[in-house]
Design a protein around this motif. Structure first.
Motif, PDB file in Angstrom:
ATOM      1  N   GLU A  82       0.831  -1.212   0.000  1.00  0.00           N
ATOM      2  CA  GLU A  82       0.000   0.000   0.000  1.00  0.00           C
ATOM      3  C   GLU A  82       0.860   1.255   0.000  1.00  0.00           C
ATOM      4  N   ASN A  83       1.883   1.272   0.838  1.00  0.00           N
ATOM      5  CA  ASN A  83       2.725   2.466   0.930  1.00  0.00           C
ATOM      6  C   ASN A  83       3.542   2.712  -0.327  1.00  0.00           C
ATOM      7  N   VAL A  84       4.120   1.665  -0.879  1.00  0.00           N
ATOM      8  CA  VAL A  84       5.038   1.832  -2.006  1.00  0.00           C
ATOM      9  C   VAL A  84       4.309   1.971  -3.346  1.00  0.00           C
ATOM     10  N   ARG A  85       3.239   1.249  -3.519  1.00  0.00           N
ATOM     11  CA  ARG A  85       2.578   1.251  -4.822  1.00  0.00           C
ATOM     12  C   ARG A  85       1.281   2.051  -4.845  1.00  0.00           C
ATOM     13  N   PHE A  86       0.472   1.927  -3.821  1.00  0.00           N
ATOM     14  CA  PHE A  86      -0.855   2.537  -3.839  1.00  0.00           C
ATOM     15  C   PHE A  86      -0.808   4.022  -3.467  1.00  0.00           C
ATOM     16  N   TYR A  87      -0.325   4.332  -2.270  1.00  0.00           N
ATOM     17  CA  TYR A  87      -0.342   5.718  -1.822  1.00  0.00           C
ATOM     18  C   TYR A  87       0.560   6.619  -2.667  1.00  0.00           C
ATOM     19  N   LEU A  88       1.706   6.122  -3.074  1.00  0.00           N
ATOM     20  CA  LEU A  88       2.583   6.951  -3.911  1.00  0.00           C
ATOM     21  C   LEU A  88       1.942   7.245  -5.264  1.00  0.00           C
ATOM     22  N   TYR A  89       1.289   6.257  -5.842  1.00  0.00           N
ATOM     23  CA  TYR A  89       0.602   6.474  -7.115  1.00  0.00           C
ATOM     24  C   TYR A  89      -0.494   7.538  -6.946  1.00  0.00           C
ATOM     25  N   LEU A  90      -1.332   7.372  -5.919  1.00  0.00           N
ATOM     26  CA  LEU A  90      -2.394   8.356  -5.706  1.00  0.00           C
ATOM     27  C   LEU A  90      -1.826   9.746  -5.438  1.00  0.00           C
ATOM     28  N   SER A  91      -0.765   9.810  -4.683  1.00  0.00           N
ATOM     29  CA  SER A  91      -0.147  11.113  -4.383  1.00  0.00           C
ATOM     30  C   SER A  91       0.329  11.802  -5.642  1.00  0.00           C
ATOM     31  N   GLN A  92       0.924  11.042  -6.555  1.00  0.00           N
ATOM     32  CA  GLN A  92       1.396  11.671  -7.793  1.00  0.00           C
ATOM     33  C   GLN A  92       0.219  12.026  -8.705  1.00  0.00           C
ATOM     34  N   GLN A  93      -0.832  11.220  -8.710  1.00  0.00           N
ATOM     35  CA  GLN A  93      -1.973  11.497  -9.575  1.00  0.00           C
ATOM     36  C   GLN A  93      -2.767  12.712  -9.104  1.00  0.00           C
ATOM     37  N   PHE A  94      -2.813  12.931  -7.803  1.00  0.00           N
ATOM     38  CA  PHE A  94      -3.602  14.029  -7.252  1.00  0.00           C
ATOM     39  C   PHE A  94      -2.725  15.140  -6.691  1.00  0.00           C
ATOM     40  N   ALA A  95      -1.512  15.241  -7.173  1.00  0.00           N
ATOM     41  CA  ALA A  95      -0.578  16.249  -6.667  1.00  0.00           C
ATOM     42  C   ALA A  95      -1.132  17.671  -6.806  1.00  0.00           C
ATOM     43  N   GLU A  96      -1.920  17.915  -7.827  1.00  0.00           N
ATOM     44  CA  GLU A  96      -2.478  19.252  -8.066  1.00  0.00           C
ATOM     45  C   GLU A  96      -3.893  19.407  -7.499  1.00  0.00           C
ATOM     46  N   ASP A  97      -4.412  18.399  -6.854  1.00  0.00           N
ATOM     47  CA  ASP A  97      -5.773  18.409  -6.308  1.00  0.00           C
ATOM     48  C   ASP A  97      -5.672  18.417  -4.786  1.00  0.00           C
ATOM     49  N   GLU A  98      -5.776  19.599  -4.217  1.00  0.00           N
ATOM     50  CA  GLU A  98      -5.543  19.764  -2.781  1.00  0.00           C
ATOM     51  C   GLU A  98      -6.514  18.941  -1.925  1.00  0.00           C
ATOM     52  N   THR A  99      -7.764  18.883  -2.310  1.00  0.00           N
ATOM     53  CA  THR A  99      -8.768  18.154  -1.529  1.00  0.00           C
ATOM     54  C   THR A  99      -8.464  16.666  -1.477  1.00  0.00           C
ATOM     55  N   ASN A 100      -8.256  16.063  -2.644  1.00  0.00           N
ATOM     56  CA  ASN A 100      -7.956  14.627  -2.672  1.00  0.00           C
ATOM     57  C   ASN A 100      -6.586  14.323  -2.086  1.00  0.00           C
ATOM     58  N   SER A 101      -5.627  15.214  -2.280  1.00  0.00           N
ATOM     59  CA  SER A 101      -4.297  15.023  -1.686  1.00  0.00           C
ATOM     60  C   SER A 101      -4.387  14.964  -0.166  1.00  0.00           C
ATOM     61  N   GLU A 102      -5.197  15.844   0.395  1.00  0.00           N
ATOM     62  CA  GLU A 102      -5.375  15.870   1.854  1.00  0.00           C
ATOM     63  C   GLU A 102      -6.084  14.605   2.328  1.00  0.00           C
ATOM     64  N   LEU A 103      -7.087  14.161   1.586  1.00  0.00           N
ATOM     65  CA  LEU A 103      -7.789  12.921   1.922  1.00  0.00           C
ATOM     66  C   LEU A 103      -6.826  11.739   1.926  1.00  0.00           C
ATOM     67  N   ILE A 104      -6.014  11.641   0.890  1.00  0.00           N
ATOM     68  CA  ILE A 104      -5.046  10.543   0.756  1.00  0.00           C
ATOM     69  C   ILE A 104      -4.018  10.598   1.883  1.00  0.00           C
ATOM     70  N   ARG A 105      -3.521  11.789   2.157  1.00  0.00           N
ATOM     71  CA  ARG A 105      -2.537  11.959   3.230  1.00  0.00           C
ATOM     72  C   ARG A 105      -3.140  11.547   4.584  1.00  0.00           C
ATOM     73  N   GLY A 106      -4.388  11.929   4.825  1.00  0.00           N
ATOM     74  CA  GLY A 106      -5.057  11.560   6.069  1.00  0.00           C
ATOM     75  C   GLY A 106      -5.235  10.051   6.198  1.00  0.00           C
ATOM     76  N   PHE A 107      -5.651   9.405   5.110  1.00  0.00           N
ATOM     77  CA  PHE A 107      -5.787   7.946   5.117  1.00  0.00           C
ATOM     78  C   PHE A 107      -4.451   7.281   5.413  1.00  0.00           C
ATOM     79  N   ARG A 108      -3.412   7.779   4.775  1.00  0.00           N
ATOM     80  CA  ARG A 108      -2.086   7.173   4.940  1.00  0.00           C
ATOM     81  C   ARG A 108      -1.593   7.325   6.378  1.00  0.00           C
ATOM     82  N   GLN A 109      -1.753   8.516   6.934  1.00  0.00           N
ATOM     83  CA  GLN A 109      -1.312   8.750   8.309  1.00  0.00           C
ATOM     84  C   GLN A 109      -2.107   7.894   9.298  1.00  0.00           C
ATOM     85  N   GLU A 110      -3.412   7.793   9.061  1.00  0.00           N
ATOM     86  CA  GLU A 110      -4.245   6.971   9.931  1.00  0.00           C
ATOM     87  C   GLU A 110      -3.814   5.509   9.865  1.00  0.00           C
TER      88      GLU A 110
END
Length: 168
Positions: A82-110
């Motif tokens: 999840e950390n290496v393949r899933f979250y990094l992919y989502l982070s790069q795909q939504f790098a310009e989308d602040e709302t989804n980036s924050e959602l992804i970051r929150g999920f990852r931290q949790e």
């Protein structure tokens, strides 16, 4: 100057196009098998969880500890994937989308926090076959871990996994 243009042009022609339409240099690539694999891990973790419950209910502390080791192995593999393949992919795909980036970051931290708690739990109870006193507190903590993981799995599969799409 002219040679630099031809060199760059040649390089662009040799860039391999990936299944998501991006090139190999753009970062983590999409994998159509990733989310099904992660969901399969979830199901297998739940099966192992139930096997742990059964072994403990039967008084088989050695079997319980053995299943806890299986749970640890699969959980660590799942978290790493999840950390290496899933979250990094989502982070790069939504790098310009602040709302989804924050959602992804929150999920990852949790999930990082949940992972640390579960691994500490597994560290503590891996000695239960030798220290029967640990069995007294096992069931309550195990139930709490199960409730948190079940809730998390549902959240991931309903909210987060649908964001994992090929980039067009």
């Amino acid at each position: 100057m002219v040679f630099g243009f031809f060199k760059k042009k040649k390089h662009q022609q040799n860039v391999r196009v990936l299944e998501d339409g991006s090139d190999a240099e753009s970062g983590i690539r999409f994998s159509s098998e990733l989310v099904p694999r992660l969901k399969s891990d979830h199901q297998e973790l739940l099966v192992i969880y139930q096997a742990i419950q059964k072994r403990f209910a039967e008084g088989d502390l050695g079997g319980t500890v053995s299943k806890l080791a299986d749970f640890r192995y699969l959980l660590q593999d799942h978290l790493l994937t999840e950390n290496v393949r899933f979250y990094l992919y989502l982070s790069q795909q939504f790098a310009e989308d602040e709302t989804n980036s924050e959602l992804i970051r929150g999920f990852r931290q949790e999930m990082d926090a949940i992972g640390r708690i579960v691994l500490r739990f597994l560290d503590r109870y891996e000695k239960m076959a030798d220290d029967h006193g640990l069995a007294n507190s096992f069931l309550q903590e195990f139930g709490e871990i199960g409730a948190v993981l079940t809730k998390r799995i549902k959240k991931e599969e309903q909210t987060l996994y649908p964001l994992y799409l090929p980039h067009y």
